[in-house]
Design a protein around this motif. Sequence first.
Motif, PDB file in Angstrom:
ATOM      1  N   MET A 176      -6.085   8.437  -4.072  1.00  0.00           N
ATOM      2  CA  MET A 176      -6.730   7.184  -3.712  1.00  0.00           C
ATOM      3  C   MET A 176      -5.727   6.196  -3.126  1.00  0.00           C
ATOM      4  O   MET A 176      -6.027   5.470  -2.178  1.00  0.00           O
ATOM      5  N   LEU A 177      -4.535   6.149  -3.679  1.00  0.00           N
ATOM      6  CA  LEU A 177      -3.521   5.247  -3.143  1.00  0.00           C
ATOM      7  C   LEU A 177      -3.084   5.669  -1.737  1.00  0.00           C
ATOM      8  O   LEU A 177      -2.848   4.837  -0.878  1.00  0.00           O
ATOM      9  N   ALA A 178      -2.991   6.957  -1.514  1.00  0.00           N
ATOM     10  CA  ALA A 178      -2.564   7.456  -0.207  1.00  0.00           C
ATOM     11  C   ALA A 178      -3.672   7.304   0.835  1.00  0.00           C
ATOM     12  O   ALA A 178      -3.396   7.132   2.018  1.00  0.00           O
ATOM     13  N   SER A 179      -4.895   7.357   0.398  1.00  0.00           N
ATOM     14  CA  SER A 179      -6.000   7.308   1.352  1.00  0.00           C
ATOM     15  C   SER A 179      -6.435   5.890   1.697  1.00  0.00           C
ATOM     16  O   SER A 179      -7.269   5.703   2.561  1.00  0.00           O
ATOM     17  N   CYS A 180      -5.860   4.893   1.076  1.00  0.00           N
ATOM     18  CA  CYS A 180      -6.253   3.510   1.364  1.00  0.00           C
ATOM     19  C   CYS A 180      -5.981   3.146   2.824  1.00  0.00           C
ATOM     20  O   CYS A 180      -6.700   2.349   3.419  1.00  0.00           O
ATOM     21  N   GLN A 181      -4.933   3.723   3.383  1.00  0.00           N
ATOM     22  CA  GLN A 181      -4.624   3.401   4.786  1.00  0.00           C
ATOM     23  C   GLN A 181      -5.719   3.884   5.740  1.00  0.00           C
ATOM     24  O   GLN A 181      -5.877   3.358   6.825  1.00  0.00           O
ATOM     25  N   TYR A 182      -6.488   4.849   5.335  1.00  0.00           N
ATOM     26  CA  TYR A 182      -7.569   5.345   6.197  1.00  0.00           C
ATOM     27  C   TYR A 182      -8.773   4.409   6.195  1.00  0.00           C
ATOM     28  O   TYR A 182      -9.633   4.490   7.049  1.00  0.00           O
ATOM     29  N   PHE A 183      -8.837   3.543   5.215  1.00  0.00           N
ATOM     30  CA  PHE A 183      -9.953   2.608   5.137  1.00  0.00           C
ATOM     31  C   PHE A 183      -9.632   1.252   5.772  1.00  0.00           C
ATOM     32  O   PHE A 183     -10.487   0.393   5.841  1.00  0.00           O
ATOM     33  N   ASP A 184      -8.391   1.069   6.194  1.00  0.00           N
ATOM     34  CA  ASP A 184      -8.030  -0.174   6.873  1.00  0.00           C
ATOM     35  C   ASP A 184      -8.732  -0.207   8.224  1.00  0.00           C
ATOM     36  O   ASP A 184      -8.696   0.752   8.989  1.00  0.00           O
ATOM     37  N   ILE A 185      -9.348  -1.299   8.503  1.00  0.00           N
ATOM     38  CA  ILE A 185     -10.044  -1.480   9.770  1.00  0.00           C
ATOM     39  C   ILE A 185      -9.142  -2.307  10.676  1.00  0.00           C
ATOM     40  O   ILE A 185      -8.713  -3.401  10.310  1.00  0.00           O
TER      41      ILE A 185
ATOM     42  N   VAL B 195      -4.041  11.797 -12.518  1.00  0.00           N
ATOM     43  CA  VAL B 195      -2.861  11.420 -11.735  1.00  0.00           C
ATOM     44  C   VAL B 195      -3.062  11.843 -10.279  1.00  0.00           C
ATOM     45  O   VAL B 195      -2.739  11.103  -9.349  1.00  0.00           O
ATOM     46  N   PHE B 196      -3.600  13.024 -10.094  1.00  0.00           N
ATOM     47  CA  PHE B 196      -3.853  13.514  -8.741  1.00  0.00           C
ATOM     48  C   PHE B 196      -4.842  12.618  -8.006  1.00  0.00           C
ATOM     49  O   PHE B 196      -4.632  12.242  -6.845  1.00  0.00           O
ATOM     50  N   LEU B 197      -5.938  12.232  -8.660  1.00  0.00           N
ATOM     51  CA  LEU B 197      -6.932  11.355  -8.043  1.00  0.00           C
ATOM     52  C   LEU B 197      -6.351   9.971  -7.753  1.00  0.00           C
ATOM     53  O   LEU B 197      -6.642   9.376  -6.707  1.00  0.00           O
TER      54      LEU B 197
END
Length: 158
Positions: free
Chosen positions: A12-21, A6-8
Amino acid sequence: MKQIAVFLLCFMLASCQYFDIEKTSSDAILKKELKTFNWKELDSYPSFKTCDSLQSKLDAKQCFETTLANHISSKLQEKTIIVTQDINDTIMLSLLISEKGALLINAIEIDSITTLEIPEIKHLISESLNTLPTIYPAIKRGQQVKSQFKLPIVLQVN
């Protein structure tokens, strides 16, 4: 184990915005670049062959203006000018140098007394500019560009 999964998953869902170019259009880049230009300043001023060896931009500009003024003055001194009164005037030449190195006269500001005493003065100045050596145009960001400037010519006839 479920807690780690659940933590991972949350991570991963929260960190998706960091991969937006963020995509930047070429128009936006161009507009930003155009705002940084100083359009009133040149990388190098127009020059003659004799002024090419100067490193300082100010020295090269001064050399160009001095060479141009001296050329006009020497051509005017070759002519016999007869006047009825002494003339001490400053003629302002507004010049345009094209990106090909062609010199054009935009305007000539002459005192009315000078024009009355020497009616052919504009023609004499134009004629002297026709015999100039090759002019190398101004450069801005590696490109040859048009440049415009004013050149004072001191005229003294006794």
